[in-house]
Design a protein around this motif. Structure first.
Motif, PDB file in Angstrom:
ATOM      1  N   GLU A  77      -0.846   0.287  16.367  1.00  0.00           N
ATOM      2  CA  GLU A  77      -0.232  -0.729  15.560  1.00  0.00           C
ATOM      3  C   GLU A  77      -0.324  -0.323  14.100  1.00  0.00           C
ATOM      4  N   TRP A  78      -1.418   0.284  13.715  1.00  0.00           N
ATOM      5  CA  TRP A  78      -1.625   0.747  12.175  1.00  0.00           C
ATOM      6  C   TRP A  78      -0.306   1.521  11.672  1.00  0.00           C
ATOM      7  N   PRO A  79       0.220   2.593  12.006  1.00  0.00           N
ATOM      8  CA  PRO A  79       1.096   3.379  11.550  1.00  0.00           C
ATOM      9  C   PRO A  79       2.556   2.429  11.378  1.00  0.00           C
ATOM     10  N   GLU A  80       2.894   1.564  11.925  1.00  0.00           N
ATOM     11  CA  GLU A  80       3.986   0.740  12.087  1.00  0.00           C
ATOM     12  C   GLU A  80       3.774  -0.432  10.896  1.00  0.00           C
ATOM     13  N   LEU A  81       2.567  -0.871  10.830  1.00  0.00           N
ATOM     14  CA  LEU A  81       2.172  -1.770   9.657  1.00  0.00           C
ATOM     15  C   LEU A  81       2.071  -1.144   8.479  1.00  0.00           C
ATOM     16  N   ILE A  82       1.486  -0.007   8.400  1.00  0.00           N
ATOM     17  CA  ILE A  82       1.335   0.795   7.014  1.00  0.00           C
ATOM     18  C   ILE A  82       2.869   1.109   6.589  1.00  0.00           C
ATOM     19  N   GLY A  83       3.759   1.911   7.675  1.00  0.00           N
ATOM     20  CA  GLY A  83       5.139   2.176   7.149  1.00  0.00           C
ATOM     21  C   GLY A  83       5.883   0.948   6.894  1.00  0.00           C
ATOM     22  N   ALA A  84       5.564  -0.346   7.363  1.00  0.00           N
ATOM     23  CA  ALA A  84       6.326  -1.513   6.994  1.00  0.00           C
ATOM     24  C   ALA A  84       6.080  -1.818   5.292  1.00  0.00           C
ATOM     25  N   LEU A  85       4.668  -1.673   4.945  1.00  0.00           N
ATOM     26  CA  LEU A  85       4.243  -2.140   3.922  1.00  0.00           C
ATOM     27  C   LEU A  85       4.819  -1.070   2.584  1.00  0.00           C
ATOM     28  N   ARG A  86       4.834   0.301   3.295  1.00  0.00           N
ATOM     29  CA  ARG A  86       5.265   1.389   2.392  1.00  0.00           C
ATOM     30  C   ARG A  86       6.808   1.113   2.107  1.00  0.00           C
ATOM     31  N   GLU A  87       7.564   0.472   2.924  1.00  0.00           N
ATOM     32  CA  GLU A  87       8.948   0.227   2.881  1.00  0.00           C
ATOM     33  C   GLU A  87       9.304  -0.793   1.797  1.00  0.00           C
ATOM     34  N   HIS A  88       8.310  -1.779   1.827  1.00  0.00           N
ATOM     35  CA  HIS A  88       8.492  -2.938   0.828  1.00  0.00           C
ATOM     36  C   HIS A  88       8.005  -2.530  -0.464  1.00  0.00           C
ATOM     37  N   MET A  89       7.045  -1.663  -0.684  1.00  0.00           N
ATOM     38  CA  MET A  89       6.715  -1.093  -1.902  1.00  0.00           C
ATOM     39  C   MET A  89       7.596  -0.019  -2.440  1.00  0.00           C
ATOM     40  N   GLU A  90       8.186   0.561  -1.657  1.00  0.00           N
ATOM     41  CA  GLU A  90       9.304   1.638  -2.288  1.00  0.00           C
ATOM     42  C   GLU A  90      10.611   0.743  -2.795  1.00  0.00           C
ATOM     43  N   GLN A  91      11.012  -0.375  -2.021  1.00  0.00           N
ATOM     44  CA  GLN A  91      12.048  -1.212  -2.353  1.00  0.00           C
ATOM     45  C   GLN A  91      11.912  -2.174  -3.614  1.00  0.00           C
ATOM     46  N   GLY A  92      10.432  -1.952  -4.139  1.00  0.00           N
ATOM     47  CA  GLY A  92      10.081  -3.006  -5.092  1.00  0.00           C
ATOM     48  C   GLY A  92       9.956  -4.405  -4.861  1.00  0.00           C
ATOM     49  N   SER A  93       9.632  -4.409  -3.364  1.00  0.00           N
ATOM     50  CA  SER A  93       9.270  -5.993  -3.282  1.00  0.00           C
ATOM     51  C   SER A  93       8.008  -6.331  -4.186  1.00  0.00           C
ATOM     52  N   ALA A  94       7.818  -7.633  -4.522  1.00  0.00           N
ATOM     53  CA  ALA A  94       6.491  -8.138  -5.112  1.00  0.00           C
ATOM     54  C   ALA A  94       5.608  -8.366  -3.948  1.00  0.00           C
ATOM     55  N   PRO A  95       4.363  -8.181  -4.520  1.00  0.00           N
ATOM     56  CA  PRO A  95       3.221  -8.508  -3.572  1.00  0.00           C
ATOM     57  C   PRO A  95       3.237  -9.771  -3.084  1.00  0.00           C
ATOM     58  N   ASP A  96       3.819 -10.819  -3.680  1.00  0.00           N
ATOM     59  CA  ASP A  96       3.571 -12.171  -3.293  1.00  0.00           C
ATOM     60  C   ASP A  96       4.721 -12.808  -2.592  1.00  0.00           C
ATOM     61  N   THR A  97       5.587 -11.957  -2.181  1.00  0.00           N
ATOM     62  CA  THR A  97       6.861 -12.405  -1.414  1.00  0.00           C
ATOM     63  C   THR A  97       6.205 -12.579   0.019  1.00  0.00           C
ATOM     64  N   PRO A  98       7.189 -13.561   0.650  1.00  0.00           N
ATOM     65  CA  PRO A  98       6.755 -13.983   1.995  1.00  0.00           C
ATOM     66  C   PRO A  98       6.530 -12.748   2.959  1.00  0.00           C
ATOM     67  N   ALA A  99       7.453 -11.772   2.947  1.00  0.00           N
ATOM     68  CA  ALA A  99       7.619 -10.783   3.994  1.00  0.00           C
ATOM     69  C   ALA A  99       6.241  -9.860   3.626  1.00  0.00           C
ATOM     70  N   VAL A 100       5.899  -9.590   2.366  1.00  0.00           N
ATOM     71  CA  VAL A 100       4.756  -8.771   2.118  1.00  0.00           C
ATOM     72  C   VAL A 100       3.447  -9.483   2.450  1.00  0.00           C
ATOM     73  N   GLN A 101       3.401 -10.778   2.263  1.00  0.00           N
ATOM     74  CA  GLN A 101       2.377 -11.590   2.463  1.00  0.00           C
ATOM     75  C   GLN A 101       1.943 -11.696   4.142  1.00  0.00           C
ATOM     76  N   GLN A 102       2.876 -11.818   4.760  1.00  0.00           N
ATOM     77  CA  GLN A 102       2.742 -11.643   6.035  1.00  0.00           C
ATOM     78  C   GLN A 102       2.305 -10.273   6.855  1.00  0.00           C
ATOM     79  N   LEU A 103       2.649  -9.220   6.153  1.00  0.00           N
ATOM     80  CA  LEU A 103       2.036  -8.046   6.572  1.00  0.00           C
ATOM     81  C   LEU A 103       0.606  -7.900   5.936  1.00  0.00           C
ATOM     82  N   ALA A 104       0.333  -8.434   4.907  1.00  0.00           N
ATOM     83  CA  ALA A 104      -1.055  -8.443   4.320  1.00  0.00           C
ATOM     84  C   ALA A 104      -2.029  -9.260   5.169  1.00  0.00           C
ATOM     85  N   LEU A 105      -1.688 -10.169   5.867  1.00  0.00           N
ATOM     86  CA  LEU A 105      -2.365 -11.075   6.690  1.00  0.00           C
ATOM     87  C   LEU A 105      -2.559 -10.241   7.961  1.00  0.00           C
ATOM     88  N   ARG A 106      -1.583  -9.483   8.376  1.00  0.00           N
ATOM     89  CA  ARG A 106      -1.612  -8.757   9.692  1.00  0.00           C
ATOM     90  C   ARG A 106      -2.681  -7.659   9.431  1.00  0.00           C
TER      91      ARG A 106
END
Length: 341
Positions: free
Chosen positions: A259-288
């Protein structure tokens, strides 16, 4: 001719937010601004964007792209040449398949009994890759582009692992751990350190018996390699943890391996798209992420501090993880915004 940010985004298939992010991190700053303050891009800006998008297709992170473009020897001509080389590889693969099909067609026309084994294997494998990867992803997947050379290297390594298993060598042994390190290094090389590509490769190998038969990478063989890799990490953690802490980690370490590669990949996708760390989607991934970490680290802050110290002093712990300092910083920023529960 000057293009507004919205016009440029539409023409190149990106979002305005992505172009804003490129500007914010200094990767692509507009050459001008309108009187109203709108970003305006000229010919040189578009040429630089071409370089950025080309390098993205090669699988580079935004940080790596910035480093490449900052080099004195970086040029649009050289990057276009790399694109041509990538397309040449794809054409070569297509022509190889066409030749196989032509030979089959000639045999069928003559009424001969064709030897289908090699042709069917090639066709099946190419179709299987198409099932799991987009054409853009295949263009960025070194394993797919490597062709027979990569297959030969992997076949040799698979044979080594099978030999260890046949001899009854334990994953805890030095021999098994050494092979697992080479395995992980090849995984990094052949996925271009992209966890999104690794997650799809894992899914393909786990879900497709025909791929397992072709590559020899069975679930049992993969479990052996992953256990040997885990043992190499646990050996390091043992120097920093109490016997009780280490016993808990050993029991639970590797629980979320796939499950780690999928989670790491999702976070990298948000980071490269410029998502802010406090957006709900990123927060859910951080909790995971936090949940995965606590599954083997427990809930004791003192244990967490020991694990952080181990990572600071032992770079080998991050080897093969596909996690770099930029992504780790993004995750830490996201966790800093988590609300107490």
């Amino acid at each position: 001719m000057l293009l507004k940010v919205g016009d440029l985004a539409r023409r190149c298939g990106l979002t305005v937010r992505t172009l804003h992010h490129y500007d914010a991190i200094g990767l692509l700053a507009p050459s001008a601004r309108s009187e109203a303050g709108y970003r305006l891009y000229d010919r040189d800006d578009i040429a630089r964007l071409h370089q950025i998008q080309a390098l993205r297709r090669f699988g580079l992170s935004l940080a790596d792209i910035g480093a490449v473009l900052a080099r004195p020897d970086s040029s649009l001509a050289s990057i276009v040449q790399q694109q041509i080389g990538m397309l040449d590889t794809q054409i070569e693969q297509a022509m190889d398949l066409r030749s196989r099909l032509s030979r089959l067609q000639d045999q069928l026309r003559r009424g001969d009994e064709p030897e289908l084994a090699e042709w069917l294997t090639t066709l099946e494998r190419m179709t299987m890759y198409d099932k799991y990867f987009s054409q853009d992803e295949l263009a960025r997947l070194p394993l797919y582009q490597g062709g027979k050379t990569a297959e030969t290297e992997w076949r040799g390594l698979v044979d080594e692992v099978r030999a260890l298993m046949a001899r009854g060598i334990a994953p805890q042994s030095d021999e098994a751990q050494e092979v697992s390190k080479r395995w992980m290094a090849m995984v990094e090389r052949d996925t271009d350190r992209d966890p999104r590509l690794l997650a799809k490769l894992n899914a393909m190998h786990l879900n497709e018996p025909s791929v397992q038969a072709q590559t020899g990478i069975t679930p049992e063989l993969m479990a052996f390699v992953l256990q040997a890799n885990a043992e190499s990490k646990l050996r390091i953690y043992a120097k920093y943890l109490s016997p009780e802490e280490f016993a808990f980690m050993r029991e639970h370490y590797g629980k979320h391996t796939y499950e780690w590669p999928e989670l790491i990949g999702a976070l990298r996708e948000h980071m490269e798209q410029g998502s802010a760390p406090d957006t709900p989607a990123v927060q859910q991934l951080a909790l995971r992420w936090l949940s995965f970490f606590r599954s083997y680290a427990g809930d004791n802050p003192e244990t967490h501090a020991k694990i952080r110290l181990a990572h600071e002093k032992e770079p080998e712990l991050m080897a093969g993880s596909l996690i770099d300092a930029t992504l780790l910083g993004f995750v830490k920023d996201a966790m800093a915004h988590l609300k107490p529960r």
